[in-house]
Write an enzyme that holds these catalytic residues in place. Structure first.
Site, PDB file in Angstrom:
ATOM      1  N   GLU A   1      26.254 -29.220  15.132  1.00 34.60           N
ATOM      2  CA  GLU A   1      27.582 -29.196  15.736  1.00 34.60           C
ATOM      3  C   GLU A   1      28.626 -28.690  14.753  1.00 34.60           C
ATOM      4  O   GLU A   1      29.548 -27.951  15.130  1.00 34.60           O
ATOM      5  CB  GLU A   1      27.942 -30.588  16.231  1.00 34.60           C
ATOM      6  CG  GLU A   1      27.082 -31.060  17.395  1.00 34.60           C
ATOM      7  CD  GLU A   1      27.424 -32.477  17.812  1.00 34.60           C
ATOM      8  OE1 GLU A   1      28.116 -32.648  18.834  1.00 34.60           O
ATOM      9  OE2 GLU A   1      26.986 -33.416  17.113  1.00 34.60           O
TER      10      GLU A   1
ATOM     11  N   GLU B   1      19.840 -35.614  20.014  1.00 33.45           N
ATOM     12  CA  GLU B   1      20.426 -36.932  20.225  1.00 33.45           C
ATOM     13  C   GLU B   1      19.859 -37.702  21.419  1.00 33.45           C
ATOM     14  O   GLU B   1      19.906 -38.933  21.445  1.00 33.45           O
ATOM     15  CB  GLU B   1      21.953 -36.814  20.374  1.00 33.45           C
ATOM     16  CG  GLU B   1      22.704 -36.568  19.073  1.00 33.45           C
ATOM     17  CD  GLU B   1      22.827 -35.096  18.717  1.00 33.45           C
ATOM     18  OE1 GLU B   1      23.675 -34.758  17.885  1.00 33.45           O
ATOM     19  OE2 GLU B   1      22.065 -34.275  19.283  1.00 33.45           O
TER      20      GLU B   1
END
Length: 271
Positions: free
Chosen positions: A129, A149
């Site tokens: 990210e 995730e």
């Protein structure tokens, strides 16, 4: 920066960020995530530390470009420190943490300085990210990207917002749903990375690009960056934070985090 005046910029205790001037061009600041024993995992202190460090660099008139990389050669960053997730108490603490992360990604995206990611190994979760938040991504041929995730009952809060515009919705879903890891060549092909180099040449390549960027008119660079990012909707951060706060409070998230820490397969029940 320490190589300019003999003293390092003030840092909060336990900061894992190291800042130094490029030896060939003092207009370029190297910002290194420096916790190789933990593959440069992002603890809870990381997020405000990165914002504060970037703000200090922005206030330094000598700095014209920033390169972010990871120490140790094996990882850019393995992502968020999952053990610290278990320490978050109620929904208020979880929301505050999500907001802290989002503020940091926004600080990178909105910085008037051009920010280049030099991805020298694993860029997983928050590491991937952070690369998405940077302006340009260079990678070693040994780099690997992932947003895994869902394996711990969560989703990449910033990644689900930004990755679709960078790599497309379907690649985002593949990486998110299936935990697909993307090697450097694939990352280049889908647009996650702009240039790939042999690992031994990555630092020199990033230094050269940052130096060329630093030589450009700074107001023009800042204005150009702002115009390119003009379509980014900051309201989306609030939407993602709200969704992640709810998700972080589920039994599945608690199970996923516990299973990760216990090194066992999670048993998700959809609640």
């Amino acid at each position: 920066m320490s190589t300019r005046n003999g003293s390092a910029p003030p840092a909060t205790p336990a900061s894992t960020l190291r800042v130094e001037a490029d030896p060939g061009d003092e207009r370029v600041a190297w910002l290194t995530m420096d916790d190789p024993a933990r593959r440069n995992a992002m603890g809870r202190r990381f997020w405000p530390d990165l914002r504060d460090t970037l703000a200090r660099l922005e206030a330094d008139p000598r700095v014209r470009a920033v390169v972010i990389t990871g120490a140790g050669g094996k990882a850019f960053s393995a992502g968020g420190d999952i053990a610290s997730f278990a320490e978050l108490g109620d929904a208020t603490a979880k929301r505050a943490f999500q907001q802290d992360c989002m503020r940091t990604f926004a600080a990178v995206e909105e910085s008037p300085l051009p920010v280049i990611a030099a991805v020298n190994g694993f860029a997983m979760g928050g590491g991937c990210e952070l690369a998405l938040a940077c302006d340009v991504v260079l990678a070693a041929d040994t780099a690997t990207f992932g947003m895994p995730e869902t394996a711990v009952g969560l989703v990449p809060g910033f990644g689900v917002l930004r990755a679709p515009s960078v790599i497309g919705r379907h690649w985002t879903k593949l990486m998110m749903f299936g935990g697909e890891r993307v090697d450097a060549g694939t990352a280049l092909r889908i647009g996650l990375v702009q240039q790939v180099y042999p690992a031994a040449e990555l630092r020199a390549a990033a230094s050269a690009l940052a130096s060329r960027t630093a030589a450009a008119a700074p107001l023009a660079v800042a204005t150009g960056k702002n115009l390119v990012n003009a379509g980014v909707d900051r309201g989306e951060h609030d939407h993602s934070t709200s969704a992640l706060t709810v998700l972080h409070s589920t039994a599945d998230a608690a199970e996923g985090i516990a299973a990760f820490l216990a090194k066992r397969p999670p048993r998700f029940e959809g609640r």
